[in-house]
Design a protein around this motif. Structure first.
Motif, short mmCIF file in Angstrom:
data_model
loop_
_atom_site.label_atom_id
_atom_site.label_comp_id
_atom_site.label_asym_id
_atom_site.label_seq_id
_atom_site.Cartn_x
_atom_site.Cartn_y
_atom_site.Cartn_z
N MET A 1 0.84 -1.19 0.00
CA MET A 1 0.00 0.00 0.00
C MET A 1 0.89 1.25 0.00
N THR A 2 0.51 2.23 -0.76
CA THR A 2 1.21 3.51 -0.82
C THR A 2 0.99 4.26 0.48
N ARG A 3 2.09 4.79 1.03
CA ARG A 3 2.03 5.50 2.31
C ARG A 3 2.55 6.93 2.13
N VAL A 4 1.75 7.90 2.56
CA VAL A 4 2.09 9.32 2.41
C VAL A 4 2.02 10.00 3.78
N LEU A 5 3.08 10.75 4.08
CA LEU A 5 3.14 11.51 5.33
C LEU A 5 3.04 13.00 5.00
N LEU A 6 2.12 13.69 5.65
CA LEU A 6 1.97 15.14 5.54
C LEU A 6 2.58 15.76 6.79
N ILE A 7 3.54 16.64 6.61
CA ILE A 7 4.16 17.33 7.74
C ILE A 7 3.65 18.77 7.76
N GLY A 8 3.14 19.19 8.91
CA GLY A 8 2.64 20.55 9.04
C GLY A 8 2.68 21.03 10.48
N ILE A 9 2.53 22.31 10.63
CA ILE A 9 2.49 22.90 11.97
C ILE A 9 1.15 22.56 12.61
N LYS A 10 1.21 22.18 13.87
CA LYS A 10 -0.02 21.92 14.63
C LYS A 10 -0.91 23.16 14.49
N PRO A 11 -2.16 22.98 14.04
CA PRO A 11 -3.00 24.16 13.77
C PRO A 11 -3.08 25.16 14.92
N GLU A 12 -3.12 24.67 16.14
CA GLU A 12 -3.21 25.57 17.30
C GLU A 12 -1.90 26.32 17.56
N ALA A 13 -0.81 25.91 16.92
CA ALA A 13 0.50 26.54 17.15
C ALA A 13 0.87 27.55 16.07
N VAL A 14 0.01 27.73 15.07
CA VAL A 14 0.29 28.66 13.98
C VAL A 14 0.27 30.10 14.50
N ASP A 15 1.21 30.91 14.04
CA ASP A 15 1.27 32.32 14.40
C ASP A 15 0.36 33.11 13.45
N PHE A 16 -0.84 33.39 13.90
CA PHE A 16 -1.83 34.05 13.04
C PHE A 16 -1.57 35.54 12.89
N SER A 17 -0.57 36.07 13.59
CA SER A 17 -0.22 37.47 13.40
C SER A 17 0.72 37.65 12.21
N ASP A 18 1.18 36.56 11.63
CA ASP A 18 2.11 36.63 10.50
C ASP A 18 1.39 37.20 9.28
N PRO A 19 1.87 38.31 8.72
CA PRO A 19 1.20 38.93 7.58
C PRO A 19 1.27 38.09 6.30
N ASP A 20 2.15 37.09 6.24
CA ASP A 20 2.23 36.23 5.06
C ASP A 20 1.09 35.22 4.98
N LEU A 21 0.37 35.03 6.08
CA LEU A 21 -0.75 34.08 6.06
C LEU A 21 -1.94 34.72 5.34
N PRO A 22 -2.69 33.91 4.61
CA PRO A 22 -3.88 34.45 3.95
C PRO A 22 -4.87 35.01 4.98
N PRO A 23 -5.52 36.11 4.64
CA PRO A 23 -6.51 36.68 5.56
C PRO A 23 -7.60 35.66 5.89
N GLY A 24 -8.02 35.67 7.14
CA GLY A 24 -9.10 34.78 7.55
C GLY A 24 -8.64 33.38 7.93
N THR A 25 -7.34 33.12 7.90
CA THR A 25 -6.84 31.80 8.28
C THR A 25 -7.06 31.59 9.78
N THR A 26 -7.62 30.43 10.12
CA THR A 26 -7.84 30.08 11.53
C THR A 26 -7.35 28.65 11.76
N SER A 27 -7.15 28.30 13.01
CA SER A 27 -6.74 26.93 13.32
C SER A 27 -7.82 25.94 12.90
N GLU A 28 -9.07 26.33 12.99
CA GLU A 28 -10.17 25.45 12.58
C GLU A 28 -10.13 25.19 11.07
#
Length: 134
Positions: A1-28
């Motif tokens: 079976m093909t196995r794929v790993l997605l690596i990402g920042i834990k949604p609750e740990a994202v810095d939402f003050s970063d201006p590079d993030l798209p407007p309206g981005t939320t952990s949800e």
């Protein structure tokens, strides 16, 4: 079976003050995108998992633990690559993946929703390679 790993920042740990993030981005919204992409991958018949990292020094150890298993492709999420403030984290993630899975293709998404397409690009390339090719 093909196995794929997605690596990402834990949604609750994202810095939402970063201006590079798209407007309206939320952990949800991020969490919903991760869930949707994992479902998409599973619908393609792949085993898929999310490696949830923090932005601190624990990221490499978390990735190393996930890479103790074999993966056919590793997708590194945009939350790690896109914000300019995350450049040092991006470098640490790339180097951790390189150390832990040096022969595994790395793919990049543009949003959580196209992670399966990103993996598919490299999984197809791997299927086209002759046996033993690097």
């Amino acid at each position: 079976m093909t196995r794929v790993l997605l690596i990402g920042i834990k949604p609750e740990a994202v810095d939402f003050s970063d201006p590079d993030l798209p407007p309206g981005t939320t952990s949800e919204k991020i969490a919903a995108g991760i869930d949707a992409t994992l479902s998409d991958m599973k619908a393609r018949g792949w085993e898929a998992a999310f490696c949830s990292i923090l932005t601190d020094d624990s990221a490499e150890a978390t990735i190393a633990a996930s890479l103790a298993e074999h993966w056919d492709c590793i997708v590194i999420g945009g939350g790690i690559r896109v914000p300019s403030r995350a450049l040092a984290l991006f470098e640490r993630v790339i180097n951790a993946v390189h150390r832990g899975a040096p022969k595994t293709p790395i793919a990049f998404n543009t949003s959580p929703n196209d992670s399966a397409d990103a993996a598919a690009r490299w999984l197809r390339r791997g299927a086209e390679q002759p046996t033993g090719a690097e």
